[in-house]
Design a protein around this motif. Structure first.
Motif, PDB file in Angstrom:
ATOM      1  N   ASP A 157       3.622  15.658 -10.093  1.00 24.84           N
ATOM      2  CA  ASP A 157       5.158  15.684 -10.344  1.00 24.84           C
ATOM      3  C   ASP A 157       5.623  14.561  -9.791  1.00 24.84           C
ATOM      4  OD1 ASP A 157       4.983  18.277 -11.071  1.00 24.84           O
ATOM      5  OD2 ASP A 157       5.343  19.352  -9.110  1.00 24.84           O
ATOM      6  N   GLY A 158       4.969  13.372  -9.625  1.00 22.03           N
ATOM      7  CA  GLY A 158       5.723  12.025  -9.394  1.00 22.03           C
ATOM      8  C   GLY A 158       4.765  11.385  -8.279  1.00 22.03           C
ATOM      9  N   GLN A 159       5.411  11.429  -7.073  1.00 21.14           N
ATOM     10  CA  GLN A 159       4.643  11.097  -5.726  1.00 21.14           C
ATOM     11  C   GLN A 159       3.584  11.982  -5.412  1.00 21.14           C
ATOM     12  OE1 GLN A 159       7.700  11.256  -2.749  1.00 21.14           O
ATOM     13  NE2 GLN A 159       6.626  12.778  -1.744  1.00 21.14           N
ATOM     14  N   PRO A 160       2.592  11.735  -4.691  1.00 26.18           N
ATOM     15  CA  PRO A 160       1.498  12.736  -4.014  1.00 26.18           C
ATOM     16  C   PRO A 160       2.162  13.829  -3.327  1.00 26.18           C
ATOM     17  CG  PRO A 160       0.944  10.157  -3.745  1.00 26.18           C
ATOM     18  CD  PRO A 160       2.318  10.343  -4.147  1.00 26.18           C
ATOM     19  N   ASP A 161       1.699  14.976  -3.626  1.00 27.58           N
ATOM     20  CA  ASP A 161       2.215  16.067  -2.855  1.00 27.58           C
ATOM     21  C   ASP A 161       0.995  16.974  -2.672  1.00 27.58           C
ATOM     22  OD1 ASP A 161       5.081  16.114  -2.418  1.00 27.58           O
ATOM     23  OD2 ASP A 161       5.124  16.030  -4.589  1.00 27.58           O
ATOM     24  N   VAL A 162       1.131  17.612  -1.662  1.00 26.22           N
ATOM     25  CA  VAL A 162       0.000  18.864  -1.344  1.00 26.22           C
ATOM     26  C   VAL A 162       0.123  20.035  -2.105  1.00 26.22           C
ATOM     27  CG1 VAL A 162      -0.888  20.578   0.648  1.00 26.22           C
ATOM     28  CG2 VAL A 162       0.182  18.054   1.292  1.00 26.22           C
ATOM     29  N   TRP A 163      -0.910  20.154  -2.899  1.00 29.56           N
ATOM     30  CA  TRP A 163      -0.936  21.490  -3.729  1.00 29.56           C
ATOM     31  C   TRP A 163      -2.121  22.390  -3.201  1.00 29.56           C
ATOM     32  CZ3 TRP A 163       1.280  21.828  -8.775  1.00 29.56           C
ATOM     33  CH2 TRP A 163       2.201  20.559  -9.322  1.00 29.56           C
ATOM     34  N   VAL A 164      -2.002  23.741  -3.652  1.00 31.28           N
ATOM     35  CA  VAL A 164      -3.003  24.675  -3.235  1.00 31.28           C
ATOM     36  C   VAL A 164      -3.171  25.535  -4.583  1.00 31.28           C
ATOM     37  CG1 VAL A 164      -1.181  26.296  -2.431  1.00 31.28           C
ATOM     38  CG2 VAL A 164      -3.666  26.505  -1.675  1.00 31.28           C
ATOM     39  N   THR A 165      -4.363  26.310  -4.469  1.00 27.71           N
ATOM     40  CA  THR A 165      -4.846  27.257  -5.569  1.00 27.71           C
ATOM     41  C   THR A 165      -5.628  28.397  -5.053  1.00 27.71           C
ATOM     42  OG1 THR A 165      -5.740  27.366  -7.708  1.00 27.71           O
ATOM     43  CG2 THR A 165      -6.560  25.958  -6.420  1.00 27.71           C
ATOM     44  N   GLN A 166      -5.922  29.366  -5.383  1.00 28.51           N
ATOM     45  CA  GLN A 166      -6.700  30.550  -4.873  1.00 28.51           C
ATOM     46  C   GLN A 166      -7.711  30.042  -6.076  1.00 28.51           C
ATOM     47  OE1 GLN A 166      -5.236  34.357  -4.056  1.00 28.51           O
ATOM     48  NE2 GLN A 166      -7.192  35.078  -3.958  1.00 28.51           N
ATOM     49  N   VAL A 167      -8.896  30.063  -5.460  1.00 31.47           N
ATOM     50  CA  VAL A 167      -9.975  29.956  -6.531  1.00 31.47           C
ATOM     51  C   VAL A 167     -10.120  31.136  -7.517  1.00 31.47           C
ATOM     52  CG1 VAL A 167     -12.603  29.884  -6.639  1.00 31.47           C
ATOM     53  CG2 VAL A 167     -11.428  28.679  -4.854  1.00 31.47           C
ATOM     54  N   GLY A 168     -10.197  30.703  -8.825  1.00 32.98           N
ATOM     55  CA  GLY A 168     -10.349  31.879  -9.826  1.00 32.98           C
ATOM     56  C   GLY A 168      -9.065  32.265 -10.311  1.00 32.98           C
ATOM     57  N   SER A 169      -7.898  31.805  -9.834  1.00 35.73           N
ATOM     58  CA  SER A 169      -6.661  32.150 -10.267  1.00 35.73           C
ATOM     59  C   SER A 169      -6.078  31.481 -11.335  1.00 35.73           C
ATOM     60  CB  SER A 169      -5.562  32.233  -9.041  1.00 35.73           C
ATOM     61  OG  SER A 169      -5.303  30.931  -8.596  1.00 35.73           O
ATOM     62  N   GLY A 170      -6.318  30.115 -11.424  1.00 35.61           N
ATOM     63  CA  GLY A 170      -5.968  29.364 -12.315  1.00 35.61           C
ATOM     64  C   GLY A 170      -4.473  29.024 -12.244  1.00 35.61           C
ATOM     65  N   GLN A 171      -3.719  29.388 -11.042  1.00 30.28           N
ATOM     66  CA  GLN A 171      -2.408  29.045 -10.855  1.00 30.28           C
ATOM     67  C   GLN A 171      -2.690  27.878  -9.744  1.00 30.28           C
ATOM     68  OE1 GLN A 171      -0.785  32.608  -9.547  1.00 30.28           O
ATOM     69  NE2 GLN A 171      -0.553  33.530 -11.705  1.00 30.28           N
ATOM     70  N   PHE A 172      -1.471  26.920  -9.684  1.00 33.48           N
ATOM     71  CA  PHE A 172      -1.428  25.780  -8.816  1.00 33.48           C
ATOM     72  C   PHE A 172       0.073  25.648  -7.966  1.00 33.48           C
ATOM     73  CE2 PHE A 172      -4.593  25.004 -11.551  1.00 33.48           C
ATOM     74  CZ  PHE A 172      -5.653  24.567 -11.005  1.00 33.48           C
ATOM     75  N   HIS A 173       0.197  25.371  -6.947  1.00 32.27           N
ATOM     76  CA  HIS A 173       1.546  25.480  -6.194  1.00 32.27           C
ATOM     77  C   HIS A 173       1.852  24.303  -5.372  1.00 32.27           C
ATOM     78  CE1 HIS A 173       1.914  29.744  -7.262  1.00 32.27           C
ATOM     79  NE2 HIS A 173       0.871  29.894  -6.831  1.00 32.27           N
ATOM     80  N   ASN A 174       2.873  23.555  -5.750  1.00 28.40           N
ATOM     81  CA  ASN A 174       3.122  22.273  -4.911  1.00 28.40           C
ATOM     82  C   ASN A 174       3.741  22.724  -3.699  1.00 28.40           C
ATOM     83  OD1 ASN A 174       4.151  19.798  -3.996  1.00 28.40           O
ATOM     84  ND2 ASN A 174       4.826  19.379  -6.027  1.00 28.40           N
ATOM     85  N   LEU A 175       3.239  22.585  -2.698  1.00 22.50           N
ATOM     86  CA  LEU A 175       3.613  22.922  -1.281  1.00 22.50           C
ATOM     87  C   LEU A 175       4.617  21.980  -0.574  1.00 22.50           C
ATOM     88  CD1 LEU A 175       0.301  24.283   0.417  1.00 22.50           C
ATOM     89  CD2 LEU A 175       2.393  25.714  -1.003  1.00 22.50           C
ATOM     90  N   THR A 176       4.613  20.733  -0.831  1.00 27.73           N
ATOM     91  CA  THR A 176       5.299  19.829  -0.354  1.00 27.73           C
ATOM     92  C   THR A 176       6.509  19.257  -1.130  1.00 27.73           C
ATOM     93  OG1 THR A 176       3.963  17.996  -0.679  1.00 27.73           O
ATOM     94  CG2 THR A 176       3.760  19.048   1.340  1.00 27.73           C
ATOM     95  N   ALA A 177       6.555  19.259  -2.381  1.00 29.95           N
ATOM     96  CA  ALA A 177       7.523  18.898  -3.512  1.00 29.95           C
ATOM     97  C   ALA A 177       8.306  17.930  -2.974  1.00 29.95           C
ATOM     98  CB  ALA A 177       8.209  20.250  -3.495  1.00 29.95           C
ATOM     99  N   GLY A 178       7.577  16.730  -2.761  1.00 31.75           N
ATOM    100  CA  GLY A 178       8.448  15.590  -2.312  1.00 31.75           C
ATOM    101  C   GLY A 178       8.940  15.312  -1.141  1.00 31.75           C
ATOM    102  N   ARG A 179       8.705  16.432  -0.275  1.00 26.45           N
ATOM    103  CA  ARG A 179       9.404  16.315   1.405  1.00 26.45           C
ATOM    104  C   ARG A 179       8.619  15.565   2.115  1.00 26.45           C
ATOM    105  NH1 ARG A 179       9.676  22.512   2.399  1.00 26.45           N
ATOM    106  NH2 ARG A 179       8.059  22.529   1.047  1.00 26.45           N
ATOM    107  N   ILE A 180       7.239  15.065   1.862  1.00 27.38           N
ATOM    108  CA  ILE A 180       6.627  14.302   2.675  1.00 27.38           C
ATOM    109  C   ILE A 180       6.223  13.226   2.022  1.00 27.38           C
ATOM    110  CG2 ILE A 180       4.823  14.422   4.384  1.00 27.38           C
ATOM    111  CD1 ILE A 180       6.832  16.526   5.160  1.00 27.38           C
TER     112      ILE A 180
END
Length: 660
Positions: A157-180
């Motif tokens: 999404d531009g700058q480096p962010d912390v992302w997380v996924t549950q193994v096998g789900s195929g879904q990814f979520h940006n946890l920090t979204a540019g805040r850090i």
């Protein structure tokens, strides 16, 4: 090899420990001529061979039963009155003993073979699954203890962010979204999980340059402080103790209980030397960590949790990182080989032996494991370094002003501009070499199998000679050769160089950061008589001479994620400098023509641009404004100050799950 790992290898029931292995070996020696012949050939008793291989002998219930039955038959026959001819009884006893003991020998040797093969190829049966398919950078992947969640850094999404996924789900979520900001640091474990996997932890630098560990809920939420003053940490497997280090000089290591009320310092390195990636051993007997000068002179060490003198386990003296235990005996980690890698390595911590276990062209940039090590997660980089040019103008040059240099090798780094030619470093096979590009043709000037060039080459002011530092078989040396690659000589053998040397403007001497008799210094070496003069008695790297030869600048030791720039006279007298601090990742400094100003790389660890800084005035001016598509590493400035030539690594990396 632990009982658990032995069972995993066999696929059968848990093994039973043979406390009387010496007695068994003695029994084998009395009754099995095959074993006697083996001992004669190998020159050692069988029990010593088994002890050297396993430490303690293990066997499986079926083999134990077979041996026990044969032993009982022998004993019962010994106690039963003879009713058959003595010769037949003796032959029957010998046959029964031979069958039973050979069954045990075969089982033990098979187990030994499986143990050896596991140490050589610990991931041979693992399944590799690519988790991400993003464009750009993914790095610093971590996996929760239960193996269900994976967190990582990404610039999707531009700058480096912390992302997380549950193994096998195929879904990814940006946890920090540019805040850090400034999350990237390849020399430490920047991402992790709380033991219960409810929080994703991350490294964060404060305004005062100190480091804290922060956390954010795995399912999303607001960031909060997790471990104040802590740069990296690891919980013991039972969750009762914590090991961590701070960002104070020497990265002091501490052990604490879960309440953090019993803090005990166990080791501090000398200033300029670092302790990273602390890791509890599975049995809690040791704390393993990466120790040395970052980024390229480190190895794995271990220390008793109560403190004492640390013990060195590996001898790479390169970029070493991300240790993970597969079992109590096998440690997996990453290590670079010059400018190639990092690769996956395995260490047998009992034998203190290491083995490379990955042989592809991909580079591993992070590694982590679940609590049972059945799942590992790594980030794999497929990028390469290329050479680029950008003009120096009165304004700020953007991406469109840069042009890629055409070179015949698959990549290149550390370019240097000569009078009518260009030299740079490139890899070919298992060796790094120095290449020369002149008139559209390229020639390899120097290469030694297994060697690596430290920093970059240095061209003499008249363009007739090239000096460089290289490490071969773990020993760094300073070399000098003619510009056509002839007359290569090694000189100043008592000096162990660190990084790129620098010619004096008159071409009579070289300045180089080095170690002499185990002490760091900035040295000046006369080319003609090889006389060594210590200019500064402290850590120094990558010096650069002013055009008039009256002063030089050099970089000091890393402090946190930054390092200072110092200035001294030609005799080593400290000069007033405007207090320049730069981010780790690029130490190269070059004077801009005849000006009393230097060109530097300024920015965060993963994104830098060129700036010019006046050494007298402290005035700064930005020269380039590049995007985040690549990381600049090394560079040179044309003699007339008209252009910069630099190497650039464009990220193309992914997160890979290794399912064992």
């Amino acid at each position: 090899m632990s009982e658990e790992s032995t069972s995993a290898v066999s696929g059968g029931p848990p093994p039973q420990k043979l406390d009387s292995w010496k007695d068994i070996a003695s029994y084998l020696k009395r009754d099995v001529s095959t074993v006697q012949r083996w001992e004669k050939r190998e020159g050692m008793p069988v029990h010593r061979h088994l002890h050297d291989k396993l430490g303690t002998v293990y066997a499986f219930p079926a083999e134990l039963d077979a041996w026990s039955r044969s032993r009982q038959l022998q004993l019962s026959a010994r106690d039963t009155p003879a009713t058959a001819p003595a010769g037949r009884t003796r032959r029957w006893l010998r046959l029964a003993a031979w069958v039973g003991t050979m069954t045990l020998v075969i089982a033990l040797l098979a187990l030994l073979d499986r143990t050896e093969r596991f140490g050589q190829k610990p991931l041979s049966d693992a399944r590799f699954v690519r988790l991400t398919h993003f464009e750009g950078m993914e790095n610093a992947a971590a996996i929760s203890r239960d193996g269900r969640f994976v967190a990582f850094l990404s610039d999707r999404d531009g700058q480096p962010d912390v992302w997380v996924t549950q193994v096998g789900s195929g879904q990814f979520h940006n946890l920090t979204a540019g805040r850090i900001h400034e999350l990237v640091n390849p020399d430490v474990r920047t991402i992790g999980f709380s033991p219960d996997a409810t929080l994703v932890t991350f490294w964060r630098r404060r305004d005062d340059a100190q480091i804290d560990t922060w956390a954010i809920p795995t399912l999303g939420g607001e960031p909060r402080l997790y471990l104040g003053g802590t740069a990296e940490f690891d919980w013991s497997s039972d969750g009762t103790r914590l090991v961590y280090h701070t960002s104070d000089p020497g990265d002091p290591l501490f052990v604490n209980d879960h309440t953090r009320r019993a803090e005990r310092r166990i080791f501090t390195a000398r200033p300029g030397v670092h302790n990273h990636f602390p890791l509890w051993s599975p049995d809690h007997d040791f704390i393993y960590f990466v120790h040395g000068s970052v980024p390229g002179e480190t190895d794995i060490w271990r220390i008793d949790p109560e403190g004492g003198a640390p013990e060195r386990l590996t001898s790479h003296n390169s970029r070493v990182s991300h240790p993970v235990f597969l079992n109590r005996r096998t440690l997996l980690y990453l290590a670079a080989d010059g400018d190639s890698g990092p690769w996956l390595y395995a260490a047998d911590v009992e034998r203190r032996t290491t083995r490379r276990v990955s042989f592809g062209v991909e580079r591993y940039t992070s590694l982590a494991g679940s609590a049972d090590a059945r799942r590992l997660v790594a980030t794999v980089n497929h990028s390469r370094r290329t050479l680029w040019r950008v003009p120096i103008t009165g304004g700020v040059s953007g991406e469109q002003a840069a042009s890629r240099a055409n070179i015949p090798t698959t990549g290149g780094r550390a370019p240097r501009i000569g009078p009518s030619f260009l030299v740079y470093v490139a890899s070919r096979g298992d060796a790094e070499g120095i290449w020369k590009l002149a008139g559209g043709a390229a020639t390899e000037l120097w290469s030694v199998p297994g060697a690596r060039v430290l920093g970059g080459p240095a061209i003499s002011p008249d363009g007739r000679r090239i000096a460089f530092a290289a490490e071969n078989r773990g020993v760094p040396r300073l070399y000098l050769m003619d510009a056509d690659g002839s007359r290569v000589t090694m000189f100043a053998e008592s000096l162990h160089p660190r990084g790129t040397p620098a010619w004096t403007p008159d071409g009579r001497a070289l300045a180089v950061g080095a170690m002499i008799d185990g002490a760091p210094c900035l040295a000046k070496v006369s080319v003609n008589d090889r006389r060594i003069e210590r200019l500064v008695s402290e850590f120094a790297a990558d010096p650069a001479w002013s055009r008039d030869g009256t002063s030089l600048v050099y970089s000091g030791p890393d402090i946190g994620t930054t390092f200072p720039l110092h200035a001294v006279s030609a005799t080593g007298r400290p000069l007033t400098a405007p207090g320049i601090r730069l981010s780790r990742g690029a130490r190269r400094v070059a004077f801009l023509g005849s000006e009393n100003a230097v060109v530097v790389l300024r920015g965060d660890l993963n994104h830098k641009n060129f700036w010019v800084i006046g050494l007298g005035s402290g005035r700064e001016r930005q020269l380039t404004n590049f995007g985040r598509d690549g990381v600049i590493g090394d560079f040179d400035v044309a003699f007339d100050g008209s252009e910069i030539i630099f190497d650039r690594e464009q990220d193309n990396s992914d997160v890979v799950l290794i399912d064992r």
